[in-house]
Each structure stands twice: as C-alpha cells, then as structure tokens.
Design a protein around this motif. Structure first.
Motif, mmCIF file in Angstrom:
data_model
loop_
_atom_site.group_PDB
_atom_site.id
_atom_site.type_symbol
_atom_site.label_atom_id
_atom_site.label_comp_id
_atom_site.label_asym_id
_atom_site.label_seq_id
_atom_site.Cartn_x
_atom_site.Cartn_y
_atom_site.Cartn_z
ATOM 1 N N ALA A 276 0.799 -1.225 0.000
ATOM 2 C CA ALA A 276 0.000 0.000 0.000
ATOM 3 C C ALA A 276 0.834 1.279 0.000
ATOM 4 C CB ALA A 276 -0.955 -0.017 1.193
ATOM 5 N N ALA A 277 1.876 1.355 0.832
ATOM 6 C CA ALA A 277 2.631 2.599 0.976
ATOM 7 C C ALA A 277 3.280 3.030 -0.329
ATOM 8 C CB ALA A 277 3.678 2.444 2.077
ATOM 9 N N ASP A 278 3.755 2.092 -1.105
ATOM 10 C CA ASP A 278 4.400 2.416 -2.382
ATOM 11 C C ASP A 278 3.389 2.536 -3.526
ATOM 12 O OD1 ASP A 278 6.977 2.433 -1.285
ATOM 13 O OD2 ASP A 278 7.166 0.253 -1.520
ATOM 14 N N PHE A 279 2.389 1.669 -3.517
ATOM 15 C CA PHE A 279 1.472 1.582 -4.663
ATOM 16 C C PHE A 279 0.388 2.653 -4.652
ATOM 17 C CE2 PHE A 279 -2.446 -0.258 -6.533
ATOM 18 C CZ PHE A 279 -2.009 -0.387 -7.850
ATOM 19 N N LEU A 280 -0.222 2.897 -3.498
ATOM 20 C CA LEU A 280 -1.392 3.783 -3.457
ATOM 21 C C LEU A 280 -1.101 5.221 -3.898
ATOM 22 C CD1 LEU A 280 -3.436 2.585 -0.338
ATOM 23 C CD2 LEU A 280 -4.065 2.429 -2.754
ATOM 24 N N PRO A 281 -0.010 5.862 -3.481
ATOM 25 C CA PRO A 281 0.219 7.231 -3.951
ATOM 26 C C PRO A 281 0.350 7.327 -5.470
ATOM 27 C CG PRO A 281 1.574 6.779 -2.024
ATOM 28 C CD PRO A 281 0.981 5.465 -2.455
ATOM 29 N N VAL A 282 0.968 6.331 -6.071
ATOM 30 C CA VAL A 282 1.166 6.344 -7.527
ATOM 31 C C VAL A 282 -0.160 6.161 -8.254
ATOM 32 C CG1 VAL A 282 2.325 5.207 -9.451
ATOM 33 C CG2 VAL A 282 3.513 5.464 -7.263
ATOM 34 N N ILE A 283 -0.952 5.172 -7.844
ATOM 35 C CA ILE A 283 -2.228 4.928 -8.519
ATOM 36 C C ILE A 283 -3.219 6.041 -8.211
ATOM 37 C CG2 ILE A 283 -3.309 3.483 -6.736
ATOM 38 C CD1 ILE A 283 -3.486 2.906 -10.546
ATOM 39 N N ALA A 284 -3.150 6.613 -7.007
ATOM 40 C CA ALA A 284 -4.057 7.716 -6.662
ATOM 41 C C ALA A 284 -3.804 8.927 -7.554
ATOM 42 C CB ALA A 284 -3.883 8.097 -5.189
ATOM 43 N N GLN A 285 -2.533 9.193 -7.867
ATOM 44 C CA GLN A 285 -2.209 10.304 -8.757
ATOM 45 C C GLN A 285 -2.769 10.051 -10.152
ATOM 46 O OE1 GLN A 285 -0.884 13.267 -8.194
ATOM 47 N NE2 GLN A 285 -1.090 13.792 -10.378
ATOM 48 N N ALA A 286 -2.666 8.802 -10.613
ATOM 49 C CA ALA A 286 -3.200 8.459 -11.941
ATOM 50 C C ALA A 286 -4.716 8.611 -11.968
ATOM 51 C CB ALA A 286 -2.802 7.032 -12.304
ATOM 52 N N TYR A 287 -5.383 8.210 -10.896
ATOM 53 C CA TYR A 287 -6.838 8.375 -10.824
ATOM 54 C C TYR A 287 -7.212 9.864 -10.789
ATOM 55 C CZ TYR A 287 -7.511 3.375 -9.845
ATOM 56 O OH TYR A 287 -7.543 2.001 -9.933
ATOM 57 N N ALA A 288 -6.438 10.654 -10.059
ATOM 58 C CA ALA A 288 -6.718 12.087 -9.979
ATOM 59 C C ALA A 288 -6.647 12.726 -11.359
ATOM 60 C CB ALA A 288 -5.736 12.761 -9.020
ATOM 61 N N GLU A 289 -5.682 12.306 -12.154
ATOM 62 C CA GLU A 289 -5.531 12.840 -13.514
ATOM 63 C C GLU A 289 -6.717 12.463 -14.397
ATOM 64 O OE1 GLU A 289 -1.759 11.348 -14.775
ATOM 65 O OE2 GLU A 289 -0.630 12.635 -13.389
ATOM 66 N N LYS A 290 -7.386 11.367 -14.056
ATOM 67 C CA LYS A 290 -8.578 10.923 -14.803
ATOM 68 C C LYS A 290 -9.869 11.480 -14.212
ATOM 69 C CE LYS A 290 -6.627 7.802 -17.678
ATOM 70 N NZ LYS A 290 -6.810 7.763 -19.155
ATOM 71 N N GLY A 291 -9.759 12.206 -13.097
ATOM 72 C CA GLY A 291 -10.952 12.770 -12.476
ATOM 73 C C GLY A 291 -11.755 11.798 -11.651
ATOM 74 N N VAL A 292 -11.106 10.754 -11.122
ATOM 75 C CA VAL A 292 -11.804 9.746 -10.324
ATOM 76 C C VAL A 292 -11.811 10.153 -8.853
ATOM 77 C CG1 VAL A 292 -11.840 7.320 -9.601
ATOM 78 C CG2 VAL A 292 -11.168 7.910 -11.938
ATOM 79 N N GLU A 293 -12.985 10.165 -8.241
ATOM 80 C CA GLU A 293 -13.114 10.432 -6.815
ATOM 81 C C GLU A 293 -12.789 9.158 -6.034
ATOM 82 O OE1 GLU A 293 -16.599 11.004 -3.461
ATOM 83 O OE2 GLU A 293 -17.033 11.646 -5.513
ATOM 84 N N LEU A 294 -11.924 9.274 -5.025
ATOM 85 C CA LEU A 294 -11.521 8.125 -4.222
ATOM 86 C C LEU A 294 -12.184 8.168 -2.856
ATOM 87 C CD1 LEU A 294 -7.698 8.013 -5.039
ATOM 88 C CD2 LEU A 294 -9.597 6.917 -6.259
ATOM 89 N N ARG A 295 -12.657 7.004 -2.409
ATOM 90 C CA ARG A 295 -13.240 6.858 -1.083
ATOM 91 C C ARG A 295 -12.550 5.667 -0.416
ATOM 92 N NH1 ARG A 295 -19.726 7.497 -2.621
ATOM 93 N NH2 ARG A 295 -19.503 9.517 -3.695
ATOM 94 N N GLY A 296 -11.816 5.931 0.652
ATOM 95 C CA GLY A 296 -10.993 4.875 1.213
ATOM 96 C C GLY A 296 -11.220 4.601 2.684
ATOM 97 N N CYS A 297 -10.734 3.445 3.128
ATOM 98 C CA CYS A 297 -10.745 3.094 4.540
ATOM 99 C C CYS A 297 -9.731 3.995 5.270
ATOM 100 C CB CYS A 297 -10.407 1.626 4.726
ATOM 101 S SG CYS A 297 -8.708 1.205 4.258
#
Length: 424
Positions: A276-297
């Motif tokens: 999670a620590a390495d993967f989530l920031p990278v994928i979250a940035q990619a989702y942000a660029e696509k305009g995806v709203e994230l809802r997390g634990c």
C-alpha cells in the motif's frame, strides 16, 4: 403499427402462441438456413440505413422533449457506426459454430446402451431491455442462431427505432424461408405488456432482463418464468503483496477508467498492506488525472491523505457506474477473499500476483461468475471471451453463468442409442 392496444392480455397471448409455433420450426432449421437469414437481415439493415436513421430521429426528438439526459440520448442514438456494428454482429454470429444438435459425452453403459447428451434450444426467450436499439438486432441474432424464437420488449424511448429494426429482421427471415414470428418486437409501450410477458410459462421458457437494477429486481420478483439475470457489477481487483507493481498499476487503472458505466468496471480496489505505501500514492495520482473520486478506509486515507474521502459501509456495496472508486487496505489474501464474497455481486473479480499458489486459491475460493489472474475486469465480455455477441452477463448459478452467448441460450437432453436392448 399503432402502439395503443386495447386488450394487452389477448395481444400478448397471441404473440406467445405465434412464438411457440415458430420455435418448433426454428428448432428443426438447418445451420445453413439460419445463417442465410442472418445475412439477409444484415443486408436489409444495410439497404435501409436512411430509413433507420429517420426513425431513430423520431425517438431522439421525443427523448429530448421529455428531458432525457445527454448520456441516455447518446445511448439511444443510432449512429452510422452503430448500424455498422449491428451488421457486423449479425455476420459474426453467422460465422460462429452452431451449437444445436451437438452430441457429446457419449459413453457405453454395462447394459450395452450408449448414453450421451444433445444440445437443444431453450424454446421461446423473452428479452426486456432499455435504451440501446442495437440490442434488438443482437438479441434477435443470438436467439435465431441458437434456434430460439424470441419476444423482445425494448424501452419506450426507442420505440420507433426498434420497430424499424424489427421490420428489417422480418424481411430477412422471410427471405430465408423462416417464419417472421421467429422474432417479435412488442408493438406497444404499455407496461402491462411486461407483466404479461413474464407471466406466460405456457409460451415463454426464459426471461432475460437487461437494464437498471430496479427493472431487474421487479422482473425477478414478479416473473412466473425462469429468469437469467444479474443485479449489480460490484467488481474488485486485489493487489497482492507479491504483485508486479507495473502489472498492478496497469490493471487497476484500466479496470476503473477504460469505461465507467459498464457492469465489468472495477468498483473497489483492494490492496495488501505490504504494497500500500508504495502503490497507493502512484495509482491515486493516476486516478486524480482521470478525475476519479476516491473513497478509502482509514488505512488508505492515512497513506494518500487529502486525495481520498472517507469510505462508508455503503461504499463497499455500491456499483457506482461513475468515476468513483472505493479503496481498502487489507492484511492478507484471507481478508481479500472474505471481503469479495461478502460485498461483491458475484460478477467479476481479479487478483494481481506472481504467486501461483495464491492465484490458484483465489480462483477456487472467490464465488464469482468470472475470476481472473493479472487481468482487467473489463475483459468479462462475450466478445472478449470468444463467444461472439452476448445476450447479457449472468451472476446466477443455475443454467448460465457469466457472459451468455449461443451456448447459454441452449439446454441439453439425454439421448440413448440401443439396438433392441431391453432392461432385465
């Protein structure tokens, strides 16, 4: 034909009787005749492009006047590419192997008889669907090739488009020497017709609803005919601690953002705590660029902070069909499987891992109609599975499960071969 019919019950009974009669002719039709009909329908659609477009314009104008959203109007519009797609779909289905009459599992019994099974049509298939007029041609073609008569009830918003496509289908059937009643599109928008269609077991063998959750729940609740259905597409991707990071990134991004409004789009991303620590920031940035709203634990929020809203209990059970994604960080594969089987909809779920044993366990224990290893959930599709067009995706466990193509529209019967054998 006038869409106002005074006696819906009598009208539907008449359609059902005619469909049952046509189904017997279709069940005996050769592959060559069915394929000839499919090609004739394709040619008729091609020759009537302008008329199809003009009838579709009537629906678009009426839809705009009723205030249909831009997204619904887009689904309703029969563009030149949409007509091309219907024609190509018919020709592709004609090129597929005919499942009807296939004999398999033949075995000799100690008595000397041979016992096996033969694939046969279901009979009469009722299909209830919304918006997209191309479904009329796709559904008719699949039912025709699999030897089934069909009763089609499209959405009221596509009435003129569906009737025009039906006229092309009828001309193609008659040109091939098959009864026009093999495919009947209901000539009424009265909702009572749906109630009749799902309550005629003497004429209809199975109902397939294609549409929103409300429609499918109503059909499933009220039908007196077996239903092939799925209610939701709450699909998951689980990124295991032994996942290849690039594969995980590519799959997680594609599964969510390739298309948002489909039932095989990922709605929840599960990530192992070790990744999670390495993967989530990278994928979250990619989702942000696509305009995806994230809802997390809370563990997800602790890693990506302001880029993620708090997920509620409801988020784990939601099919968004929108640029919204739920994310949960988990300890291990046990938790991932438990989460999927508890919150998923038994549609499509994928694991990203390089560990063969974990992958095999995921395949065995995840209770979904499609289970994947290192692949996007967006592949859960009849065309991608080599089935040609599909009538829908079933999350049921009986009869058909997963994408329902030609074989899903058939049943089997036992056959016995003897030579004067008698039982002693």
């Amino acid at each position: 034909m006038n869409e106002t019919i005074s006696d819906i019950s009598a009208y539907m009974s008449d359609l059902g009787m005619r469909a049952r009669r046509a189904s017997r002719t279709l069940a005996a039709a050769s592959t060559a005749v069915k394929d000839r009909a499919l090609h004739a329908i394709a040619e008729d659609l091609d020759q009537n492009r302008e008329w199809l477009a003009s009838e579709n314009c009537k629906d678009l104008e009426a839809g705009a006047a009723k205030g249909l959203s831009a997204a619904l109007l887009d689904r309703l519009e029969l563009k030149p590419a949409g007509i091309d797609g219907m024609i190509e779909g018919l020709r592709q289905i004609a090129a597929l192997p005919d499942p009807i009459g296939e004999i398999f599992d033949m075995k000799y019994r100690p008595s000397g008889i041979q016992v096996g099974r033969m694939r046969v049509p279901l009979g009469v298939v009722g299909i209830i669907y919304e918006s997209r007029p191309n479904v009329t041609a796709d559904a008719a073609a699949l039912c025709l090739k699999s030897g089934n008569a069909t009763l089609l009830r499209g959405g009221s918003e596509a009435f003129h488009s569906n009737q025009a496509i039906a006229a092309c289908i009828h001309r193609g059937l008659e040109r091939a020497g098959l009864p026009a009643d093999s495919v009947q599109v209901l000539a009424t928008t009265d909702r009572a017709a749906v109630g009749s269609l799902i309550s005629m077991p003497e004429y209809v063998d199975v109902i397939i609803p294609r549409g929103g959750k409300g429609l499918i729940e109503r059909i499933s609740r009220d039908a007196r005919v077996p239903v092939i259905k799925h209610l939701d597409g709450i699909c998951h991707v689980y990124v295991d601690e032994e996942a290849d990071p690039q594969k995980a990134f590519d799959v997680a991004l594609n599964a969510k953002t390739q298309r948002y409004g489909t039932c095989n789009t990922m709605e929840t991303l599960l990530v192992n705590d070790s990744m999670a620590a390495d993967f989530l920031p990278v994928i979250a940035q990619a989702y942000a660029e696509k305009g995806v709203e994230l809802r997390g634990c809370h563990r997800t929020q602790a890693i990506i902070g302001n880029n993620c809203n708090a997920a509620s209990d409801e988020d784990w059970d939601t099919e968004y069909l929108a640029p919204i994604l739920a994310i949960r960080v988990l300890d291990d594969l046990d938790q991932a499987i438990e989460h999927i089987n508890r919150h998923g909809s038994h549609h499509t779920d994928s694991i990203i891992t390089e560990n063969y044993s974990k992958a095999r366990r995921f395949l065995r224990e995840v209770d979904s109609s499609s289970v994947m290893i290192n692949a996007s959930t967006r592949f859960a599709d009849g065309f991608e599975y080599g089935l040609g067009a599909e009538i829908g995706i079933s999350t049921d466990k009986f009869h058909a499960r997963g994408p329902v193509g030609l074989e899903g529209l058939t049943s089997v019967k036992f056959i016995v071969l003897g030579d004067g054998h008698i039982r002693t």
